[in-house]
Design a protein around this motif. Structure first.
Motif, PDB file in Angstrom:
ATOM      1  N   ALA A   6       1.047  -1.171   0.012  1.00  0.00           N
ATOM      2  CA  ALA A   6      -0.043  -0.091   0.164  1.00  0.00           C
ATOM      3  C   ALA A   6       0.781   1.243   0.019  1.00  0.00           C
ATOM      4  CB  ALA A   6      -0.925  -0.087   1.130  1.00  0.00           C
ATOM      5  N   ALA A   7       0.430   2.063  -0.256  1.00  0.00           N
ATOM      6  CA  ALA A   7       1.118   3.564  -0.283  1.00  0.00           C
ATOM      7  C   ALA A   7       1.629   3.810   0.895  1.00  0.00           C
ATOM      8  CB  ALA A   7       0.173   4.829  -0.876  1.00  0.00           C
ATOM      9  N   PRO A   8       2.877   4.397   0.894  1.00  0.00           N
ATOM     10  CA  PRO A   8       3.558   4.741   2.133  1.00  0.00           C
ATOM     11  C   PRO A   8       2.761   5.638   3.228  1.00  0.00           C
ATOM     12  CG  PRO A   8       4.564   5.663   0.394  1.00  0.00           C
ATOM     13  CD  PRO A   8       3.621   4.928  -0.165  1.00  0.00           C
ATOM     14  N   THR A   9       2.932   5.408   4.513  1.00  0.00           N
ATOM     15  CA  THR A   9       2.198   6.127   5.394  1.00  0.00           C
ATOM     16  C   THR A   9       3.067   7.194   5.941  1.00  0.00           C
ATOM     17  OG1 THR A   9       2.194   4.629   7.397  1.00  0.00           O
ATOM     18  CG2 THR A   9       0.537   4.425   5.767  1.00  0.00           C
ATOM     19  N   GLY A  10       4.382   7.065   5.837  1.00  0.00           N
ATOM     20  CA  GLY A  10       5.347   7.944   6.598  1.00  0.00           C
ATOM     21  C   GLY A  10       5.718   7.360   7.821  1.00  0.00           C
ATOM     22  N   ALA A  11       4.857   6.287   8.418  1.00  0.00           N
ATOM     23  CA  ALA A  11       5.072   6.053   9.815  1.00  0.00           C
ATOM     24  C   ALA A  11       6.398   5.070   9.761  1.00  0.00           C
ATOM     25  CB  ALA A  11       3.876   5.099  10.049  1.00  0.00           C
ATOM     26  N   GLY A  12       7.141   5.493  10.997  1.00  0.00           N
ATOM     27  CA  GLY A  12       8.260   4.704  11.002  1.00  0.00           C
ATOM     28  C   GLY A  12       9.702   5.402  10.538  1.00  0.00           C
ATOM     29  N   ILE A  96       5.792   0.603   7.459  1.00  0.00           N
ATOM     30  CA  ILE A  96       5.925   0.248   8.845  1.00  0.00           C
ATOM     31  C   ILE A  96       5.334  -1.184   8.753  1.00  0.00           C
ATOM     32  CG2 ILE A  96       4.575   0.346  11.048  1.00  0.00           C
ATOM     33  CD1 ILE A  96       7.179   1.697  11.018  1.00  0.00           C
ATOM     34  N   GLY A  97       5.608  -2.137   9.411  1.00  0.00           N
ATOM     35  CA  GLY A  97       5.211  -3.670   9.542  1.00  0.00           C
ATOM     36  C   GLY A  97       5.485  -4.455   8.278  1.00  0.00           C
ATOM     37  N   THR A 106      15.142 -12.006   8.008  1.00  0.00           N
ATOM     38  CA  THR A 106      14.189 -10.934   7.578  1.00  0.00           C
ATOM     39  C   THR A 106      14.561  -9.765   8.057  1.00  0.00           C
ATOM     40  OG1 THR A 106      12.999 -11.722   9.754  1.00  0.00           O
ATOM     41  CG2 THR A 106      12.095 -12.789   7.801  1.00  0.00           C
ATOM     42  N   CYS A 107      14.076  -8.665   7.583  1.00  0.00           N
ATOM     43  CA  CYS A 107      14.228  -7.176   7.959  1.00  0.00           C
ATOM     44  C   CYS A 107      12.609  -6.650   8.027  1.00  0.00           C
ATOM     45  CB  CYS A 107      14.910  -6.321   6.977  1.00  0.00           C
ATOM     46  SG  CYS A 107      16.416  -7.060   6.904  1.00  0.00           S
ATOM     47  N   THR A 108      12.218  -6.394   9.255  1.00  0.00           N
ATOM     48  CA  THR A 108      10.878  -5.673   9.516  1.00  0.00           C
ATOM     49  C   THR A 108      11.187  -4.325   9.560  1.00  0.00           C
ATOM     50  OG1 THR A 108      10.360  -7.789  10.731  1.00  0.00           O
ATOM     51  CG2 THR A 108       8.703  -5.877  10.946  1.00  0.00           C
ATOM     52  N   VAL A 109      10.258  -3.598   8.845  1.00  0.00           N
ATOM     53  CA  VAL A 109       9.956  -2.277   9.006  1.00  0.00           C
ATOM     54  C   VAL A 109       9.464  -1.786  10.338  1.00  0.00           C
ATOM     55  CG1 VAL A 109       9.643   0.162   7.966  1.00  0.00           C
ATOM     56  CG2 VAL A 109      10.127  -2.066   6.400  1.00  0.00           C
ATOM     57  N   VAL A 110      10.151  -1.044  11.082  1.00  0.00           N
ATOM     58  CA  VAL A 110       9.663  -0.914  12.379  1.00  0.00           C
ATOM     59  C   VAL A 110       9.701   0.830  12.650  1.00  0.00           C
ATOM     60  CG1 VAL A 110      10.579  -2.921  13.399  1.00  0.00           C
ATOM     61  CG2 VAL A 110      12.232  -1.173  13.566  1.00  0.00           C
ATOM     62  N   PRO A 111       8.940   1.210  13.670  1.00  0.00           N
ATOM     63  CA  PRO A 111       8.902   2.567  13.956  1.00  0.00           C
ATOM     64  C   PRO A 111      10.293   3.114  14.576  1.00  0.00           C
ATOM     65  CG  PRO A 111       7.160   1.492  14.944  1.00  0.00           C
ATOM     66  CD  PRO A 111       8.071   0.594  14.400  1.00  0.00           C
TER      67      PRO A 111
END
Length: 116
Positions: A6-12, A96-97, A106-111
């Motif tokens: 989905a489109a990036p939310t900018g979160a994280g 994020i997530g 694995t590399c998880t996108v985190v805040p």
């Protein structure tokens, strides 16, 4: 199969030049990594995010900041790069997530962690 998040939310992302990743590898403690520019995920010691997995290529995937967020691209690897368990065949937006899989790592996108 193409993975288009989905489109990036900018979160994280504390600013357009930071992406926070939690690297998880078998048996190792998770490692928190801050990407501040384009970077490579791979097995080679010169990679920005080094994974210790024979199923990963030396230069496996590239993460790149864009005006709208961050992208991940597979670097023509045999085993592929996955985002949220789907193999990507072109640039994939990450946020994020999202979980990037390179080999068994694995590399998880985190805040971004709280500033002190």
């Amino acid at each position: 199969m193409t993975s288009e998040a989905a489109a990036p939310t900018g979160a994280g992302v504390t600013n357009a030049n930071q992406l926070w990743l939690r690297l998880d590898e078998w048996g190792d403690q998770p490692l928190l990594i801050c990407m501040v520019d384009e970077g490579i995920i791979g097995r080679d010691f010169r990679s920005d995010v080094v994974v210790h997995d024979s199923e990963a290529s030396r230069m496996h995937a590239r993460v790149t900041p864009t005006f709208d967020g961050w992208l991940v691209v597979d670097l023509a690897t045999t085993n592929g790069t996955f985002v949220n368990a789907e193999r990507i065949v072109g640039p994939a937006v990450i946020g994020i997530g999202d979980v990037i899989a390179v080999g068994r790592a694995t590399c998880t996108v985190v805040p971004a962690p709280p500033q002190r």
